[in-house]
Scaffold this active site. Sequence first.
Site, PDB file in Angstrom:
ATOM      1  N   ARG A 174      22.303  19.133   7.963  1.00 13.79           N
ATOM      2  CA  ARG A 174      22.754  17.890   8.757  1.00 13.79           C
ATOM      3  C   ARG A 174      22.986  16.695   8.088  1.00 13.79           C
ATOM      4  NH1 ARG A 174      18.478  18.518  13.829  1.00 13.79           N
ATOM      5  NH2 ARG A 174      16.630  18.592  12.599  1.00 13.79           N
ATOM      6  N   GLY A 190       9.696  23.375  10.933  1.00 12.37           N
ATOM      7  CA  GLY A 190       9.174  24.326  10.527  1.00 12.37           C
ATOM      8  C   GLY A 190      10.346  25.094  10.870  1.00 12.37           C
ATOM      9  N   ASP A 241       9.056  14.543  19.298  1.00  6.40           N
ATOM     10  CA  ASP A 241       9.187  14.580  17.823  1.00  6.40           C
ATOM     11  C   ASP A 241      10.710  14.912  18.001  1.00  6.40           C
ATOM     12  OD1 ASP A 241       8.278  17.271  19.456  1.00  6.40           O
ATOM     13  OD2 ASP A 241       8.572  18.187  18.521  1.00  6.40           O
ATOM     14  N   ASN A 242      11.548  14.364  19.165  1.00  2.59           N
ATOM     15  CA  ASN A 242      12.669  14.330  18.640  1.00  2.59           C
ATOM     16  C   ASN A 242      13.140  12.565  19.264  1.00  2.59           C
ATOM     17  OD1 ASN A 242      12.566  17.110  18.380  1.00  2.59           O
ATOM     18  ND2 ASN A 242      12.783  18.076  20.417  1.00  2.59           N
ATOM     19  N   LYS A 291      18.887  22.931   8.388  1.00  8.80           N
ATOM     20  CA  LYS A 291      18.665  24.065   9.244  1.00  8.80           C
ATOM     21  C   LYS A 291      18.815  25.334   9.617  1.00  8.80           C
ATOM     22  CE  LYS A 291      17.819  22.550  14.180  1.00  8.80           C
ATOM     23  NZ  LYS A 291      18.346  21.589  15.133  1.00  8.80           N
ATOM     24  N   GLY A 351      11.828  30.186  11.420  1.00 13.49           N
ATOM     25  CA  GLY A 351      12.456  29.612  10.523  1.00 13.49           C
ATOM     26  C   GLY A 351      13.830  29.716  10.182  1.00 13.49           C
ATOM     27  N   GLY A 411       5.925  19.431  13.062  1.00  8.85           N
ATOM     28  CA  GLY A 411       6.832  19.475  11.801  1.00  8.85           C
ATOM     29  C   GLY A 411       8.233  20.199  11.755  1.00  8.85           C
ATOM     30  N   ARG A 437      10.454  10.581  12.427  1.00 12.30           N
ATOM     31  CA  ARG A 437      10.439  10.834  13.505  1.00 12.30           C
ATOM     32  C   ARG A 437       9.343   9.934  14.293  1.00 12.30           C
ATOM     33  NH1 ARG A 437      13.058  16.138  14.870  1.00 12.30           N
ATOM     34  NH2 ARG A 437      14.114  16.302  12.661  1.00 12.30           N
TER      35      ARG A 437
END
EC number: 2.7.7.-
Length: 524
Positions: free
Chosen positions: A195, A105, A272-273, A125, A138, A103, A202
Amino acid sequence: MSKLRLNIQDTFNKELPADPITENYTRQVKGACFSYVKPKTTSKPSLIHVSEEMLRELGLTPEDAKTDDFLNVFTGKKVLPNTKPYAMCYGGHQFGNWAGQLGDGRAINLAEVVHQDKRWALQLKGAGETPYSRSADGLAVLRSSIREYLCSEAMFHLGVPTTRALSLALTGDNVLRDMMYNGNPEFEKGAVLCRVAPTFIRFGNFEIHAAREDHATLKKLADYTIKHFYSHLGEPSKETYVKLFKEIARKTLETIIHWQRVGFVHGVLNTDNMSVLGLTIDYGPYGWLEGFDFGWTPNTTDATHKRYRFGNQPNIGLWNLYQLANALYPLINETKGLEDALNAYKEDFEVKSLEMMRKKLGLFTSEEKEDTTLTMQLEELLENNEIDMTLFFRNLSTFKKQNPEKGAKLIEEAFYFPAELEGDVLKKWNAWFELYAIRLKNEKLNDEERKKKMNTINPKYVLRNYMAQLAIDAANNGDYSLVDELYNLLKRPYDEQPEHEKWFVKRPDWARHKIGCSMLSCSS
């Protein structure tokens, strides 16, 4: 009330199931695609840089970026009116192993903006803890934020599908990081990056629901993805889910071929990327090839097994697509369409990879079977010595097919150790240039026309790690001029830009083993 004139049209957090728990603490989130969470309030934010291009894409102006509203919203200090920020729930395979729930993070989605028929999701981010932060804080630090800000915009101008960046800011807070994971943490300047992408969905967003056998949520996410980003495929059905997978596979391959073209190594290609839009996402320990080396990875975590090395990126793309196919299978219940798409990826890679290399060599017409041999021989020669990829291909455009004996002189600048270009090494290169010259004679373009076309494919300027590190070092001392210089340089990577010739050089010796220039960790 914010004065920013943004056409906010949220969909993800309105059409998909939300985590019913609204408290912000680490937990397993089930039956939901996201959790509502507000960004952490920054103590003393200050803007470092803003992309005027992305401002325009969102319907904003440079004047808007100078306002307190802009600063406060895009550093997490204030929330846009009538919006509900959230962090996405997803899982993933990390270094080949299922990692379970991961998730967002340290990423928080602010809102979705529609401008001139384009949809953009805005995401901070480094904006603080979320239910997916696990044991982390985080937050993000300045060095990694500069790297992502510059690289995502640079990749866009190289013609590589990518997420974009809107703004880069200091938070005014210090963040504790163990940069090399060696037990020596230090405080660094905290930063937050905004971003931007049409969506940040994803492969892992699908994987988590499939792994939990939550097929109802899986279907809702698939239907949402089709509705907003693949509507041309038709209404959701088994056939449409197969088409969706085929489109994602095609876009994934297209992006990876671009990476190979420009010498980009992602560094951490976990599922996840991987974006369902085929975008380059999550700029962590990435790097650009200095010496041409299929075995190189910039990631210290991957130094032993080199799973994500340059030459293996196409294979990893395929492996990750297998995991996505497994996740989508419960919606389809048959394998043929998925297997056909995976087989097409394998076949298309061979074709498109050769096509890409042919263009890099200035071979634009009369497809010939000898081109495979020519490119394989070249790659072997490039790997036998330490030869700068960017300089080699850019200077190759000046080759004259009438004078193959001068070819070696043209590439000498690309050798990290020019003295090696003698004896048997020189003989092998001269032999290759003889074959190259013969092949070029079958082309319709003259030397000058070929040079122009090659220079639209082989960039002159890329964001070498040492360049980013110089900008980081200066920024840590409060000087952001190099961030701006590189940002503007990399907006025109294929242009000569004689005023910036100092950046068209090999990696300097001092950067060969310097942290941040040769190898990077996932710490950010």
